[in-house]
Write a protein that holds these residues in place. Structure first.
Motif, PDB file in Angstrom:
ATOM      1  N   UNK A 164      56.810  33.618  18.992  1.00 30.37           N
ATOM      2  CA  UNK A 164      57.444  32.685  18.065  1.00 30.37           C
ATOM      3  C   UNK A 164      56.661  32.502  16.798  1.00 30.37           C
ATOM      4  N   UNK A 165      57.029  31.427  16.094  1.00 27.77           N
ATOM      5  CA  UNK A 165      56.469  31.157  14.776  1.00 27.77           C
ATOM      6  C   UNK A 165      56.117  29.679  14.624  1.00 27.77           C
ATOM      7  N   UNK A 166      54.958  29.436  14.036  1.00 27.71           N
ATOM      8  CA  UNK A 166      54.553  28.133  13.569  1.00 27.71           C
ATOM      9  C   UNK A 166      54.423  28.217  12.048  1.00 27.71           C
ATOM     10  N   UNK A 167      54.337  27.069  11.426  1.00 29.17           N
ATOM     11  CA  UNK A 167      54.027  27.021  10.003  1.00 29.17           C
ATOM     12  C   UNK A 167      53.115  25.835   9.704  1.00 29.17           C
ATOM     13  N   UNK A 191      60.025  28.135  15.571  1.00 34.69           N
ATOM     14  CA  UNK A 191      60.976  28.762  16.487  1.00 34.69           C
ATOM     15  C   UNK A 191      60.207  29.524  17.549  1.00 34.69           C
ATOM     16  N   UNK A 192      60.796  29.603  18.733  1.00 31.20           N
ATOM     17  CA  UNK A 192      60.196  30.340  19.829  1.00 31.20           C
ATOM     18  C   UNK A 192      61.285  31.085  20.580  1.00 31.20           C
ATOM     19  N   UNK A 193      60.913  32.193  21.217  1.00 31.99           N
ATOM     20  CA  UNK A 193      61.885  32.992  21.955  1.00 31.99           C
ATOM     21  C   UNK A 193      61.221  33.583  23.186  1.00 31.99           C
ATOM     22  N   UNK A 225      67.169  24.411  12.193  1.00 33.02           N
ATOM     23  CA  UNK A 225      68.364  24.794  12.956  1.00 33.02           C
ATOM     24  C   UNK A 225      69.527  25.093  12.019  1.00 33.02           C
ATOM     25  N   UNK A 226      70.205  26.189  12.309  1.00 28.83           N
ATOM     26  CA  UNK A 226      71.337  26.594  11.484  1.00 28.83           C
ATOM     27  C   UNK A 226      70.947  27.410  10.267  1.00 28.83           C
ATOM     28  N   UNK A 227      69.658  27.482   9.950  1.00 30.25           N
ATOM     29  CA  UNK A 227      69.201  28.251   8.785  1.00 30.25           C
ATOM     30  C   UNK A 227      68.302  29.421   9.194  1.00 30.25           C
ATOM     31  N   UNK A 228      67.493  29.231  10.228  1.00 30.88           N
ATOM     32  CA  UNK A 228      66.558  30.263  10.672  1.00 30.88           C
ATOM     33  C   UNK A 228      67.028  30.846  11.996  1.00 30.88           C
ATOM     34  N   UNK A 229      66.748  32.135  12.181  1.00 33.54           N
ATOM     35  CA  UNK A 229      67.063  32.800  13.435  1.00 33.54           C
ATOM     36  C   UNK A 229      65.855  33.616  13.890  1.00 33.54           C
ATOM     37  N   UNK A 230      65.419  33.361  15.108  1.00 41.04           N
ATOM     38  CA  UNK A 230      64.320  34.130  15.683  1.00 41.04           C
ATOM     39  C   UNK A 230      64.904  35.188  16.612  1.00 41.04           C
ATOM     40  N   UNK A 231      64.333  36.380  16.586  1.00 43.69           N
ATOM     41  CA  UNK A 231      64.763  37.462  17.464  1.00 43.69           C
ATOM     42  C   UNK A 231      63.548  38.316  17.808  1.00 43.69           C
ATOM     43  N   UNK A 232      63.723  39.210  18.767  1.00 38.43           N
ATOM     44  CA  UNK A 232      62.600  40.058  19.141  1.00 38.43           C
ATOM     45  C   UNK A 232      63.106  41.401  19.658  1.00 38.43           C
TER      46      UNK A 232
END
Length: 121
Positions: free
Chosen positions: A35-38, A49-51, A64-71
């Motif tokens: 995932x991602x931290x900032x 976000x985390x996946x 939410x609704x603006x960013x999408x996490x994928x892998x």
């Protein structure tokens, strides 16, 4: 050794988009969550976000609704697609991976070096 290398940060105008990538490499046995931290200046690091390895994702309310996490598990890579960016999204973005290295008994968290995202108004 295990390394995470991020790419894709930069300067963008409000309303624009960026896509961050983070590739994990090294003596990896298994990667679980990624995932991602900032972290913005003067603020604490926050989860963006985390996946999971199975593809289940969760997000901070602010993205939410603006960013999408994928892998891509085959490539040990996690992505963050950021749309409708706002000036308040300006921060250094860090990817992470919860991973079990070959020969290790326990999972550990590994971090990327960070990539700057700047959103101008």
């Amino acid at each position: 050794q295990m390394q995470l290398v991020e790419s894709g940060g930069g300067l963008v105008q409000a309303g624009g988009s960026l896509r961050l990538s983070c590739v994990a490499s090294g003596d990896i046995f298994r990667i679980n969550a990624m995932g991602w931290y900032r972290q913005a200046p003067g603020k604490q690091r926050e989860l963006v976000a985390a996946i999971t390895s199975g593809g289940s994702a969760n997000y901070a309310d602010s993205v939410k609704g603006r960013f999408t996490v994928s892998r891509d598990n085959a490539k040990n890579t996690v992505y963050l697609q950021m749309n409708s960016l706002k000036p308040e999204d300006t921060a250094v973005y860090y990817c992470y991976a919860n991973a079990l290295r070959i020969g290790a008994m326990y999972e550990s968290r590994y971090w990327g070096q960070g990539t700057q995202v700047t959103v101008s108004s």
